[in-house]
Design an enzyme around this catalytic site. Structure first.
Site, mmCIF file in Angstrom:
data_model
loop_
_atom_site.group_PDB
_atom_site.id
_atom_site.type_symbol
_atom_site.label_atom_id
_atom_site.label_comp_id
_atom_site.label_asym_id
_atom_site.label_seq_id
_atom_site.Cartn_x
_atom_site.Cartn_y
_atom_site.Cartn_z
ATOM 1 N N ASP A 156 61.445 11.860 29.076
ATOM 2 C CA ASP A 156 61.875 11.168 30.291
ATOM 3 C C ASP A 156 61.161 11.827 31.474
ATOM 4 O O ASP A 156 59.988 11.550 31.721
ATOM 5 C CB ASP A 156 63.405 11.244 30.376
ATOM 6 C CG ASP A 156 63.984 10.428 31.521
ATOM 7 O OD1 ASP A 156 63.252 9.612 32.101
ATOM 8 O OD2 ASP A 156 65.182 10.596 31.835
ATOM 9 N N LEU B 234 60.877 19.122 27.783
ATOM 10 C CA LEU B 234 59.664 19.474 27.034
ATOM 11 C C LEU B 234 58.887 20.595 27.710
ATOM 12 O O LEU B 234 58.289 21.430 27.046
ATOM 13 C CB LEU B 234 58.785 18.233 26.838
ATOM 14 C CG LEU B 234 59.304 17.268 25.764
ATOM 15 C CD1 LEU B 234 58.502 15.972 25.765
ATOM 16 C CD2 LEU B 234 59.240 17.931 24.383
HETATM 17 P P1 5GP Z 1 63.798 14.949 30.306
HETATM 18 O O1 5GP Z 1 64.024 16.423 30.333
HETATM 19 O O2 5GP Z 1 62.452 14.531 29.776
HETATM 20 O O3 5GP Z 1 64.117 14.292 31.613
HETATM 21 O O4 5GP Z 1 64.883 14.347 29.339
HETATM 22 C C1 5GP Z 1 64.855 14.571 28.007
HETATM 23 C C2 5GP Z 1 66.237 14.529 27.419
HETATM 24 O O5 5GP Z 1 67.138 13.732 28.210
HETATM 25 C C3 5GP Z 1 66.198 13.854 26.088
HETATM 26 O O6 5GP Z 1 66.003 14.792 25.068
HETATM 27 C C4 5GP Z 1 67.540 13.179 26.007
HETATM 28 O O7 5GP Z 1 68.494 14.068 25.484
HETATM 29 C C5 5GP Z 1 67.905 12.859 27.435
HETATM 30 N N1 5GP Z 1 67.571 11.483 27.808
HETATM 31 C C6 5GP Z 1 66.622 11.059 28.669
HETATM 32 N N2 5GP Z 1 66.597 9.713 28.756
HETATM 33 C C7 5GP Z 1 67.554 9.278 27.907
HETATM 34 C C8 5GP Z 1 68.020 7.967 27.521
HETATM 35 O O8 5GP Z 1 67.544 6.906 27.963
HETATM 36 N N3 5GP Z 1 69.024 7.934 26.614
HETATM 37 C C9 5GP Z 1 69.597 9.059 26.078
HETATM 38 N N4 5GP Z 1 70.574 8.888 25.206
HETATM 39 N N5 5GP Z 1 69.185 10.299 26.413
HETATM 40 C C10 5GP Z 1 68.175 10.401 27.315
#
Ligand code: 5GP
Length: 161
Positions: free
Chosen positions: A90, A95
């Site tokens: 996202d 990551l």
């Molecule tokens: P980032 O750190 O890249 O913003 O988010 C990664 C984490 O956020 C993912 O591993 C997941 O747990 C959660 N996440 C981000 N977008 C979504 C989504 O659309 N649905 C769900 N269920 N989790 C999300």
């Protein structure tokens, strides 16, 4: 759909197997969201691999990021070929933390495979070698992904709204 996931994961398994031929791959699944994806992906690999996990904090009951990432693991990946297996890229904050954390262990190589890549404007610039699907900016559940710990069991991916 279930069918699209099956086909795409199979293709990813084939591609990864080609790229890592002759090497032993260490898959590092990001819990909890990637449990279903890594299980299916591993079944499509044609190379020897080891499978381990780390736990990353999630959004909990919210649909927006808190900006806080907590990692838990007792991995030793020194000198290994490591592939991080994540459910969704996202903002990239999770990551980024994982990459920085695992790099300190000096793996022989470190790449990322994500099932979903969400198209949003402000993404952290991280190289992700394997991407299952590009998706629009909506909150998705199913195939391991949750909303307040629900819907992980769905064999397909769905939008919550
Ligand atoms: P980032 O750190 O890249 O913003 O988010 C990664 C984490 O956020 C993912 O591993 C997941 O747990 C959660 N996440 C981000 N977008 C979504 C989504 O659309 N649905 C769900 N269920 N989790 C999300």
């Amino acid at each position: 759909s279930r069918e699209e996931l099956k086909n795409r994961v199979e293709k990813l398994g084939y591609e990864i197997s080609q790229d890592y031929q002759g090497r032993e791959l260490h898959l590092v699944g990001v819990l909890n969201g990637a449990f279903m994806f890594i299980a299916d992906l591993a079944r499509h690999l044609r190379i020897p691999c080891q499978i381990c996990f780390l736990q990353a904090s999630s959004y909990k009951d919210k649909q927006v990021s808190t900006g806080e990432v907590i990692l838990m693991h007792n991995l030793d990946l020194s000198g290994k070929d490591v592939l991080v297996v994540e459910d969704i890229f996202d903002t990239g904050l999770t990551l980024k933390h994982i990459k920085e954390d695992l790099k300190m262990q000096k793996p022989a190589s470190l790449e990322i495979c994500t099932l979903l890549n969400k198209r949003i404007q402000d993404k952290i610039d991280i190289y992700v070698k394997y991407i299952g699907f590009e998706i629009e900016d909506r909150f998705v559940v199913g195939y391991g992904l949750d909303y307040a710990e629900k819907f992980r069991e769905l064999p397909y991916i769905s939008c919550l709204d």
